[in-house]
Motif scaffolding. Sequence first.
Motif, mmCIF file in Angstrom:
data_model
loop_
_atom_site.group_PDB
_atom_site.id
_atom_site.type_symbol
_atom_site.label_atom_id
_atom_site.label_comp_id
_atom_site.label_asym_id
_atom_site.label_seq_id
_atom_site.Cartn_x
_atom_site.Cartn_y
_atom_site.Cartn_z
ATOM 1 N N GLN A 161 58.159 -13.115 46.938
ATOM 2 C CA GLN A 161 57.868 -12.205 48.042
ATOM 3 C C GLN A 161 58.989 -12.202 49.089
ATOM 4 O O GLN A 161 59.164 -11.227 49.815
ATOM 5 C CB GLN A 161 56.544 -12.597 48.708
ATOM 6 N N LYS A 162 59.754 -13.285 49.147
ATOM 7 C CA LYS A 162 60.891 -13.332 50.074
ATOM 8 C C LYS A 162 61.987 -12.360 49.649
ATOM 9 O O LYS A 162 62.757 -11.880 50.474
ATOM 10 C CB LYS A 162 61.485 -14.747 50.115
ATOM 11 N N TYR A 163 62.058 -12.085 48.351
ATOM 12 C CA TYR A 163 63.130 -11.254 47.813
ATOM 13 C C TYR A 163 62.709 -9.795 47.604
ATOM 14 O O TYR A 163 63.561 -8.918 47.549
ATOM 15 C CB TYR A 163 63.594 -11.814 46.462
ATOM 16 N N ILE A 164 61.420 -9.541 47.448
ATOM 17 C CA ILE A 164 60.959 -8.220 47.016
ATOM 18 C C ILE A 164 60.088 -7.567 48.083
ATOM 19 O O ILE A 164 59.076 -8.127 48.513
ATOM 20 C CB ILE A 164 60.158 -8.327 45.693
ATOM 21 N N LYS A 165 60.485 -6.364 48.481
ATOM 22 C CA LYS A 165 59.675 -5.564 49.401
ATOM 23 C C LYS A 165 59.003 -4.406 48.672
ATOM 24 O O LYS A 165 57.958 -3.917 49.105
ATOM 25 C CB LYS A 165 60.543 -5.034 50.536
ATOM 26 N N ASP A 166 59.601 -3.954 47.576
ATOM 27 C CA ASP A 166 59.047 -2.865 46.770
ATOM 28 C C ASP A 166 57.655 -3.280 46.264
ATOM 29 O O ASP A 166 57.512 -4.226 45.492
ATOM 30 C CB ASP A 166 59.999 -2.596 45.587
ATOM 31 N N LYS A 167 56.605 -2.570 46.702
ATOM 32 C CA LYS A 167 55.226 -2.962 46.382
ATOM 33 C C LYS A 167 54.931 -2.886 44.890
ATOM 34 O O LYS A 167 54.222 -3.734 44.338
ATOM 35 C CB LYS A 167 54.241 -2.087 47.167
ATOM 36 N N LYS A 168 55.473 -1.877 44.224
ATOM 37 C CA LYS A 168 55.222 -1.743 42.788
ATOM 38 C C LYS A 168 55.903 -2.862 42.010
ATOM 39 O O LYS A 168 55.327 -3.417 41.071
ATOM 40 C CB LYS A 168 55.701 -0.375 42.293
ATOM 41 N N LEU A 169 57.116 -3.192 42.399
ATOM 42 C CA LEU A 169 57.833 -4.284 41.736
ATOM 43 C C LEU A 169 57.144 -5.614 42.017
ATOM 44 O O LEU A 169 57.040 -6.471 41.117
ATOM 45 C CB LEU A 169 59.283 -4.336 42.216
ATOM 46 N N LEU A 170 56.642 -5.793 43.205
ATOM 47 C CA LEU A 170 55.954 -7.033 43.558
ATOM 48 C C LEU A 170 54.657 -7.174 42.741
ATOM 49 O O LEU A 170 54.339 -8.262 42.249
ATOM 50 C CB LEU A 170 55.643 -7.048 45.048
ATOM 51 N N ARG A 171 53.933 -6.081 42.581
ATOM 52 C CA ARG A 171 52.711 -6.102 41.774
ATOM 53 C C ARG A 171 53.029 -6.425 40.319
ATOM 54 O O ARG A 171 52.336 -7.210 39.662
ATOM 55 C CB ARG A 171 52.003 -4.748 41.871
#
Length: 344
Positions: A161-171
């Motif tokens: 989560q520290k690296y990813i803000k894109d919600k779809k990529l995080l999911r």
Amino acid sequence: MPKKIKNCFDKNINFSKFLSAFYRAKKQKTYKNEVIQFEMNLENNLINLMNKIKNNVYKLGNYYQFKIYEPKERIIQALPFVDRIVHQWYVEEFIKPYIVPKFIFASYACLSNKGTHKAVDDLQKQMRIMWRNTKNFWILKCDIKKFFNSISPNILYSIMQKYIKDKKLLRFTKLLIFCNRGSAEVGIPIGNYTSQFFANIYLTELDYYIKRDLKIRFYVRYMDDFILLLNTKEECRTIKKKIDDFLNNKLLLELNYKSRYYPFSMGVNFCGYRIFTTHRLLRNSSKKKIKNNVKKWNKLWAKNNLSFPDTIQSLNSWLGHASHCNSYHLQQKVLSKCNFLYKL
């Protein structure tokens, strides 16, 4: 390089990227039935896979398990071929371009233009600098107890989560991390292509702690094996305790009981070599293994049952490894014992 990965998930779901991922996943598995069946209807299969990911209905398949015995006995968990395509796509499109560049230079595992030999070169270079500066120093050698089996998926996800803000990529990342498992389960599968990168990302937290907080200058890590060069025995004792506390409290990991410190004159076993400031040698385990292999190959040759291509490939691999240390006479001795070579 952006601080966080943003707005890139959907634009990376395209046919050319998945086709490239297919060919990478296919390497050395060309003749497996599941690969052949997938390739027979390649275009439709890739489009269906892309649509599942785009529509948020993609699910990972079931793992199958098998054991390997080198370098030690371990259980490998492998996914179906279609999921390995997805892992290739995920790592190449998101992990390597966005997260890997944020690793510290001293991290050497599973990275392009890095690897065991460069890790050994760097460590020996650091040892020589330390010796020139102090004429005496100590080695703190550590590794982590049951590393892959001890990684917390919850902590790993919080790190991602520290690296990813894109919600779809995080999911999607959450899907890969918690694949077919509950949030309370610990460990990540050793056989996944993503696992080696997730493991590296997990220990990047340790890298930052050692370099930024502890301000250790001489440090090299290859996956969960890492070396620190320090001035005194007392400093080793203090730093080891701080690292142990950090691992326990922040990453829920433990140092292996074999982690220890000792004077530099004893050399250090790392990445298959015993390294000194002046030279490096093969580890005794590597010598023993090649001697046993030569005996086995000679027996198979005497029975007319030796596979020359596989044997030569294995022998050349060992010779390549041995060539990175002071082992000329050992190499000649090993070659002289290979009775089957006279047939070539």
